[in-house]
Scaffold this active site. Structure first.
Site, PDB file in Angstrom:
ATOM      1  N   TYR A 167      20.340  57.618  -3.120  1.00 23.29           N
ATOM      2  CA  TYR A 167      19.215  56.671  -3.185  1.00 23.29           C
ATOM      3  C   TYR A 167      18.027  57.239  -2.414  1.00 23.29           C
ATOM      4  CZ  TYR A 167      16.755  52.164  -2.943  1.00 23.29           C
ATOM      5  OH  TYR A 167      15.817  51.153  -3.044  1.00 23.29           O
ATOM      6  N   SER A 217      14.215  41.760 -15.110  1.00 23.66           N
ATOM      7  CA  SER A 217      14.970  40.524 -15.381  1.00 23.66           C
ATOM      8  C   SER A 217      15.116  39.662 -14.132  1.00 23.66           C
ATOM      9  CB  SER A 217      16.351  40.847 -15.947  1.00 23.66           C
ATOM     10  OG  SER A 217      17.250  41.175 -14.922  1.00 23.66           O
TER      11      SER A 217
HETATM   12  N1  LIG Z   1      14.571  44.581  -2.402  1.00 22.41           N
HETATM   13  C1  LIG Z   1      14.263  45.512  -1.535  1.00 22.41           C
HETATM   14  O1  LIG Z   1      14.358  45.304  -0.322  1.00 22.41           O
HETATM   15  C2  LIG Z   1      13.751  46.868  -1.984  1.00 22.41           C
HETATM   16  C3  LIG Z   1      13.277  47.753  -1.020  1.00 22.41           C
HETATM   17  C4  LIG Z   1      12.772  48.997  -1.409  1.00 22.41           C
HETATM   18  C5  LIG Z   1      12.755  49.327  -2.752  1.00 22.41           C
HETATM   19  N2  LIG Z   1      13.240  48.450  -3.668  1.00 22.41           N
HETATM   20  C6  LIG Z   1      13.209  48.865  -5.079  1.00 22.41           C
HETATM   21  O2  LIG Z   1      12.608  47.852  -5.840  1.00 22.41           O
HETATM   22  C7  LIG Z   1      13.190  47.826  -7.136  1.00 22.41           C
HETATM   23  C8  LIG Z   1      13.705  46.424  -7.428  1.00 22.41           C
HETATM   24  O3  LIG Z   1      14.550  45.995  -6.382  1.00 22.41           O
HETATM   25  P1  LIG Z   1      15.254  44.560  -6.400  1.00 22.41           P
HETATM   26  O4  LIG Z   1      15.533  44.205  -5.001  1.00 22.41           O
HETATM   27  O5  LIG Z   1      14.514  43.622  -7.268  1.00 22.41           O
HETATM   28  O6  LIG Z   1      16.668  44.976  -7.048  1.00 22.41           O
HETATM   29  P2  LIG Z   1      17.533  44.358  -8.217  1.00 22.41           P
HETATM   30  O7  LIG Z   1      18.823  45.086  -8.235  1.00 22.41           O
HETATM   31  O8  LIG Z   1      17.590  42.885  -8.138  1.00 22.41           O
HETATM   32  O9  LIG Z   1      16.669  44.719  -9.512  1.00 22.41           O
HETATM   33  C9  LIG Z   1      16.811  45.901 -10.223  1.00 22.41           C
HETATM   34  C10 LIG Z   1      16.558  45.603 -11.686  1.00 22.41           C
HETATM   35  O10 LIG Z   1      16.707  46.842 -12.401  1.00 22.41           O
HETATM   36  C11 LIG Z   1      17.550  46.591 -13.524  1.00 22.41           C
HETATM   37  N3  LIG Z   1      18.239  47.815 -13.889  1.00 22.41           N
HETATM   38  C12 LIG Z   1      19.294  48.408 -13.286  1.00 22.41           C
HETATM   39  N4  LIG Z   1      19.655  49.505 -13.969  1.00 22.41           N
HETATM   40  C13 LIG Z   1      18.793  49.621 -15.006  1.00 22.41           C
HETATM   41  C14 LIG Z   1      18.640  50.545 -16.072  1.00 22.41           C
HETATM   42  N5  LIG Z   1      19.475  51.584 -16.215  1.00 22.41           N
HETATM   43  N6  LIG Z   1      17.630  50.347 -16.942  1.00 22.41           N
HETATM   44  C15 LIG Z   1      16.800  49.286 -16.818  1.00 22.41           C
HETATM   45  N7  LIG Z   1      16.911  48.360 -15.868  1.00 22.41           N
HETATM   46  C16 LIG Z   1      17.892  48.533 -14.974  1.00 22.41           C
HETATM   47  C17 LIG Z   1      18.501  45.498 -13.072  1.00 22.41           C
HETATM   48  O11 LIG Z   1      19.122  44.846 -14.177  1.00 22.41           O
HETATM   49  C18 LIG Z   1      17.573  44.612 -12.263  1.00 22.41           C
HETATM   50  O12 LIG Z   1      16.929  43.659 -13.046  1.00 22.41           O
HETATM   51  C19 LIG Z   1      14.272  48.895  -7.134  1.00 22.41           C
HETATM   52  O13 LIG Z   1      13.745  50.091  -7.643  1.00 22.41           O
HETATM   53  C20 LIG Z   1      14.581  49.064  -5.656  1.00 22.41           C
HETATM   54  O14 LIG Z   1      15.094  50.342  -5.359  1.00 22.41           O
HETATM   55  C21 LIG Z   1      13.728  47.231  -3.325  1.00 22.41           C
END
Ligand SMILES: NC(=O)c1ccc[n+]([C@@H]2O[C@H](COP(=O)([O-])OP(=O)(O)OC[C@H]3O[C@@H](n4cnc5c(N)ncnc54)[C@H](O)[C@@H]3O)[C@@H](O)[C@H]2O)c1
Length: 280
Positions: free
Chosen positions: A185, A19
């Site tokens: 995490y 989303s």
């Molecule tokens: N942004 C970063 O710097 C970063 C770094 C390393 C890893 N990540 C990983 O990348 C992915 C996305 O990160 P982001 O920064 O876009 O975070 P974000 O929090 O914006 O996005 C996470 C998404 O997962 C959805 N979500 C949460 N719980 C859920 C569930 N139970 N079922 C289905 N959807 C669910 C949320 O609604 C959201 O849309 C994550 O797995 C995060 O751990 C991000």
């Protein structure tokens, strides 16, 4: 991103947690590459979570719920305008029955599932061990690790039957380096690497590749909630001295989804700008 148009024509992809942020960018990039895309998330525009429900799903869900940042259905519409098929579906990765229903819907609508991107995750359980609660640990493992397992388990029979599949699991570089004040995490993201390698071994006989992508600090709405001073400190610890763009992770995932990446499996690929290097 400079991959050729039509790179993934005829393929069907499902992306979790799409989303906003990285997941949304991945879904858009897969659509641009010619795949039909199921855009899925816990949050969708047509459904409002009660304040209590949203809070039970963590600080980030409570923050973003019912805001313009929830773009599951509208991302699907955006992808349709690229000339491919797309649907937006509610999918909570912690709910195996809901995943089965969502995956069946995708299969019925599009006739196949070739690519699964396990991106959904929670990164908001932050506390040192003396303040860390069991609930925080359970959410980290339950959504980040078991959620990834749940989705793999559901699509696996479809990919085995097709004797082709691409699974890309979004881990994090902290799965290798550790995450300060985020024990659950860090453990979950390390677990995703182990799960990816194990499923790579099992999938090999059916031409299903399974890889993990390990982003560094990527400029998503969620990361940008950190205060500017913290973001400056983060930048100074990255070799390239900048945050990553969501598209820089999405392009790696598009490549791993393609026929051309057929000899890559069980890999854990950092996309960090050197955040995982020793920086002077
Ligand atoms: N942004 C970063 O710097 C970063 C770094 C390393 C890893 N990540 C990983 O990348 C992915 C996305 O990160 P982001 O920064 O876009 O975070 P974000 O929090 O914006 O996005 C996470 C998404 O997962 C959805 N979500 C949460 N719980 C859920 C569930 N139970 N079922 C289905 N959807 C669910 C949320 O609604 C959201 O849309 C994550 O797995 C995060 O751990 C991000």
């Amino acid at each position: 991103m400079n991959l050729p148009d039509g790179w993934l024509s005829g393929k069907v992809a499902l992306v979790t947690g799409a989303s906003r942020g990285l997941g949304r960018e991945i879904a858009l990039a897969l659509g641009r590459a010619g795949a039909d895309v199921a855009v899925t998330d816990l949050l969708i525009e047509s459904e409002t979570l009660s304040k209590t429900d949203a809070e039970a799903h963590g600080l980030l869900t409570a923050h973003f719920s019912e805001t313009a940042s929830v773009r599951t259905l509208s991302t699907a519409e955006e992808i349709q305008k690229m000339g491919v098929r797309s649907i937006g579906i509610k999918l909570d990765v912690a709910d195996p029955d809901g995943i089965r229903t969502a995956v069946s819907e995708v299969y019925e609508r599009f006739g196949r599932i070739d690519i699964l991107v396990n991106n959904a995750g929670v990164m908001d359980n932050m506390a040192l061990m003396d303040k860390h609660t069991d609930r925080m640990w359970e959410r980290d493992i339950g959504i980040n690790l078991t959620g990834t397992y749940n989705c793999i388990k559901t699509v696996w029979p479809y990919m085995k039957k097709a004797r082709w599949g691409r699974i890309i699991n979004v881990s994090s570089f902290v799965g290798l380096s550790g995450a300060y004040a985020q024990p659950g995490y860090g453990a979950a993201k390390a677990g995703i690497i182990g799960l990816s390698r194990s499923m790579a071994l099992e999938g090999a006989r059916d031409k299903i590749t399974v890889n993990a992508v390990l982003p560094g600090f990527i400029e998503t709405e969620a990361l940008m909630l950190h205060d500017p001073g913290m973001l400056d400190r983060i930048r100074s610890r990255i070799a390239l001295k900048r945050l990553g763009k969501p598209g820089e992770v999405a392009s790696v995932i598009v490549f791993l989804s393609s026929e051309s990446a057929g000899y890559i499996t069980g890999a854990a690929i950092p996309v960090t700008g050197g955040a995982d290097l020793f920086v002077f």
